[in-house]
Design a protein around this motif. Structure first.
Motif, short mmCIF file in Angstrom:
data_model
loop_
_atom_site.label_atom_id
_atom_site.label_comp_id
_atom_site.label_asym_id
_atom_site.label_seq_id
_atom_site.Cartn_x
_atom_site.Cartn_y
_atom_site.Cartn_z
N GLY A 337 32.31 82.96 8.78
CA GLY A 337 33.09 82.93 10.01
C GLY A 337 34.04 84.10 10.10
O GLY A 337 34.29 84.79 9.12
N ALA A 338 34.60 84.33 11.27
CA ALA A 338 35.47 85.48 11.53
C ALA A 338 36.87 85.23 10.99
O ALA A 338 37.80 84.87 11.72
CB ALA A 338 35.52 85.76 13.03
N ALA A 339 37.02 85.43 9.69
CA ALA A 339 38.31 85.26 9.03
C ALA A 339 38.34 86.15 7.79
O ALA A 339 37.30 86.58 7.29
CB ALA A 339 38.52 83.80 8.63
N GLY A 340 39.54 86.44 7.30
CA GLY A 340 39.68 87.19 6.06
C GLY A 340 38.90 88.49 6.07
O GLY A 340 38.96 89.27 7.03
N CYS A 346 30.26 90.00 13.73
CA CYS A 346 29.88 89.83 15.14
C CYS A 346 29.13 88.53 15.37
O CYS A 346 28.87 88.16 16.52
CB CYS A 346 29.04 91.02 15.61
SG CYS A 346 27.45 91.19 14.78
N THR A 347 28.77 87.83 14.31
CA THR A 347 28.15 86.51 14.45
C THR A 347 28.72 85.58 13.39
O THR A 347 29.12 86.01 12.31
CB THR A 347 26.61 86.57 14.28
OG1 THR A 347 26.31 87.14 13.00
CG2 THR A 347 25.97 87.40 15.38
N GLU A 348 28.72 84.29 13.70
CA GLU A 348 29.17 83.26 12.77
C GLU A 348 28.05 82.24 12.59
O GLU A 348 27.19 82.09 13.47
CB GLU A 348 30.42 82.57 13.30
CG GLU A 348 31.61 83.47 13.46
CD GLU A 348 32.83 82.70 13.94
OE1 GLU A 348 32.78 82.18 15.08
OE2 GLU A 348 33.82 82.60 13.19
N GLY A 349 28.07 81.55 11.47
CA GLY A 349 27.06 80.52 11.27
C GLY A 349 26.77 80.28 9.80
O GLY A 349 27.55 80.67 8.92
N VAL A 350 25.64 79.66 9.55
CA VAL A 350 25.23 79.27 8.20
C VAL A 350 24.19 80.27 7.71
O VAL A 350 23.10 80.38 8.26
CB VAL A 350 24.68 77.84 8.18
CG1 VAL A 350 24.16 77.48 6.79
CG2 VAL A 350 25.77 76.86 8.62
N LEU A 351 24.56 81.00 6.67
CA LEU A 351 23.73 82.08 6.14
C LEU A 351 22.91 81.60 4.95
O LEU A 351 23.42 80.87 4.08
CB LEU A 351 24.62 83.25 5.73
CG LEU A 351 23.93 84.57 5.37
CD1 LEU A 351 23.31 85.20 6.63
CD2 LEU A 351 24.93 85.53 4.72
N ILE A 352 21.67 82.04 4.89
CA ILE A 352 20.76 81.67 3.81
C ILE A 352 20.32 82.96 3.10
O ILE A 352 20.04 83.97 3.76
CB ILE A 352 19.50 80.95 4.35
CG1 ILE A 352 19.90 79.76 5.23
CG2 ILE A 352 18.58 80.51 3.22
CD1 ILE A 352 18.74 79.20 6.06
N TYR A 353 20.26 82.92 1.77
CA TYR A 353 19.76 84.09 1.05
C TYR A 353 19.11 83.68 -0.27
O TYR A 353 19.39 82.62 -0.82
CB TYR A 353 20.86 85.13 0.80
CG TYR A 353 22.13 84.64 0.12
CD1 TYR A 353 22.28 84.71 -1.26
CD2 TYR A 353 23.19 84.13 0.88
CE1 TYR A 353 23.46 84.29 -1.88
CE2 TYR A 353 24.36 83.71 0.28
CZ TYR A 353 24.49 83.79 -1.10
OH TYR A 353 25.65 83.38 -1.72
N ARG A 354 18.22 84.55 -0.72
CA ARG A 354 17.52 84.35 -1.99
C ARG A 354 18.25 85.09 -3.11
O ARG A 354 18.76 86.19 -2.90
CB ARG A 354 16.08 84.85 -1.92
CG ARG A 354 15.19 84.09 -0.94
CD ARG A 354 13.75 84.62 -1.04
NE ARG A 354 12.82 83.86 -0.21
CZ ARG A 354 12.51 84.17 1.03
NH1 ARG A 354 13.08 85.23 1.60
NH2 ARG A 354 11.65 83.44 1.72
#
Length: 426
Positions: A337-340, A346-354
């Motif tokens: 999210g847009a903090a710190g 430019c986008t917020e949400g739930v990020l997934i990564y390997r």
């Protein structure tokens, strides 16, 4: 934003006869204390020595011999661990062919307090990098052009530069007081190339003032410098890998692995906060803030945005969810999210990564999963628009290709946390 990053380098070091360890080391000008570069990608340190294993966590990957391995069960003690406050010396180098026209305090201000604040925010106040910029210029014995400073620096000339820098500054700096060493070259000297900035690792540590110097951050930045460049380089000092992609032929896009999402990918990223996996490795997330997901029926979680500071000291809900997908691989899920450090995202949400523990720095140890593969976002500001809209929003569901792990975003709470259901693949 076209500057191409470059990896760390390894330097072999030959000890003085008998491995001399003097209270105050003077580097011999006639002997090559530093010799050849062994590789662009630092591999000679391998897995390195380790501290005792942490308490068993089912989704924690083991550390491997890969350079900057993202295995977390042990810590490579050849690197300082930022679980305590660390002291960094910043030494400013001038050259006889170019008297400095800028003050050392101006160059120090290019990097501090911004770099310290980056790590204070990333660690939720658990770690402070204390800078100690020197006030006077230290003059190198050779002209700036004599060292051949450039992106593809020859081993011989790099070795000469490092040897001379340590020898020239040793009489003014007590290296025993510092955990991190930055050598900052006069940016206006004619032979200085900003693309040469990087961390140099020593196969065998230098010894000065009774302290081993295992790596040095060589800074050749313009004034003002690229943003977050010192945070990126300092991340290597803490055993974090390069996350950008290295095209084999030197051409192509360097940001295909993680885009804007983590300063170890790009110093220009809109969301440079360190991944939750990195925070777990560095000790800034504890076991209570990491959810290991294994229930085949799915697990409902509330994820606090990664860059949001805890409401009170020591507090903090779940920041990272992990699905173990193999002996050396995992799927990680976190909210952004847009903090710190992510305030410019430019986008917020739930990020997934390997995450892969056997993949070395620069080879793609982390790869962001694009939950919107057919769209792009943030043209003109993102380093890699195809991944700028990678996170999932409320009401969206995504199944990770090739793995089957399903992530559903059910809601966003009034406090800004994200409610998700994660179901491991079969």
């Amino acid at each position: 934003m076209s500057r191409i990053p470059h990896p760390e380098v390894d330097v072999d070091r030959q000890l003085t006869p008998g491995g001399v360890d003097r209270p105050r080391l003077r580097l011999r000008s006639t002997a090559a204390v530093l010799t050849s570069l062994t590789a662009l990608a630092a591999t000679s340190l391998a897995a390195g020595p380790a501290v005792a294993a942490r308490a068993g966590v089912p989704c924690m990957l083991p550390r491997t011999p890969a350079h900057h391995s993202l295995g977390l069960d042990t810590w490579n003690v050849s690197y300082p661990r930022p679980e305590r406050d660390l002291d960094a010396v910043m030494i400013f180098l001038s050259f006889p062919d170019s008297p400095p026209t800028i003050r050392t305090d101006e160059l120090a201000a290019d990097h501090f307090p911004a770099t310290s604040r980056f790590f204070e925010r990333a660690s939720y106040g658990k770690f402070t990098l204390r800078p100690h910029p020197q006030r006077e210029w230290v003059q190198m014995p050779e002209t700036s052009t004599a060292y051949g400073i450039q992106r593809d620096w020859s081993a011989e000339r790099r070795s000469a530069y490092l040897r001379d820098a340590v020898a020239a500054s040793d009489g003014r700096v007590d290296f025993s007081k510092y955990d991190v060493v930055y050598f900052v070259a006069d940016p206006d000297a004619p032979g200085v190339d900003s693309d040469a900035t990087k961390v140099v690792n020593f196969d065998r540590p230098l010894r000065a003032d009774g302290r081993d110097i295992r790596r040095i951050v060589t800074v050749f930045e313009q004034h003002p410098p690229d943003r977050n460049v010192l945070a990126h380089e300092t991340g290597h000092v803490f055993d974090l890998p390069d996350l950008y992609h290295r095209p084999v032929d030197g051409k192509g896009d360097w940001d295909t692995h993680v885009g804007d999402w983590d300063v170890m990918g790009s110093q220009f990223g809109l969301a440079p906060e360190l991944f939750g996996w990195h925070k777990w490795k560095l000790g800034w997330l504890d076991r209570r803030q990491v959810a290991c997901v294994s229930d085949a029926g799915g697990t409902l979680l509330t994820l606090d945005p990664l860059a949001t500071a805890p409401v009170r000291a020591g507090a903090g809900g779940t920041r990272l969810a992990v699905v173990r997908t193999g002996d050396g691989s995992a799927i990680a899920v976190e909210a952004r999210g847009a903090a710190g450090n992510d305030r410019s995202t430019c986008t917020e949400g739930v990020l997934i990564y390997r995450v892969r523990n056997e993949t070395a720095s620069g080879g793609g140890p982390i790869e962001v999963v694009d939950a919107h593969p057919d769209t792009e976002a943030c043209w003109g500001s993102s380093v890699y628009p195809p991944l700028a809209d990678a996170p999932l929003g409320v009401g969206e569901t995504f199944t990770v290709p090739g793995d089957g792990t399903r992530v559903e975003v059910a809601d966003r709470t009034p406090s800004g946390a994200w409610t998700v259901r994660i179901t491991p693949g079969a």
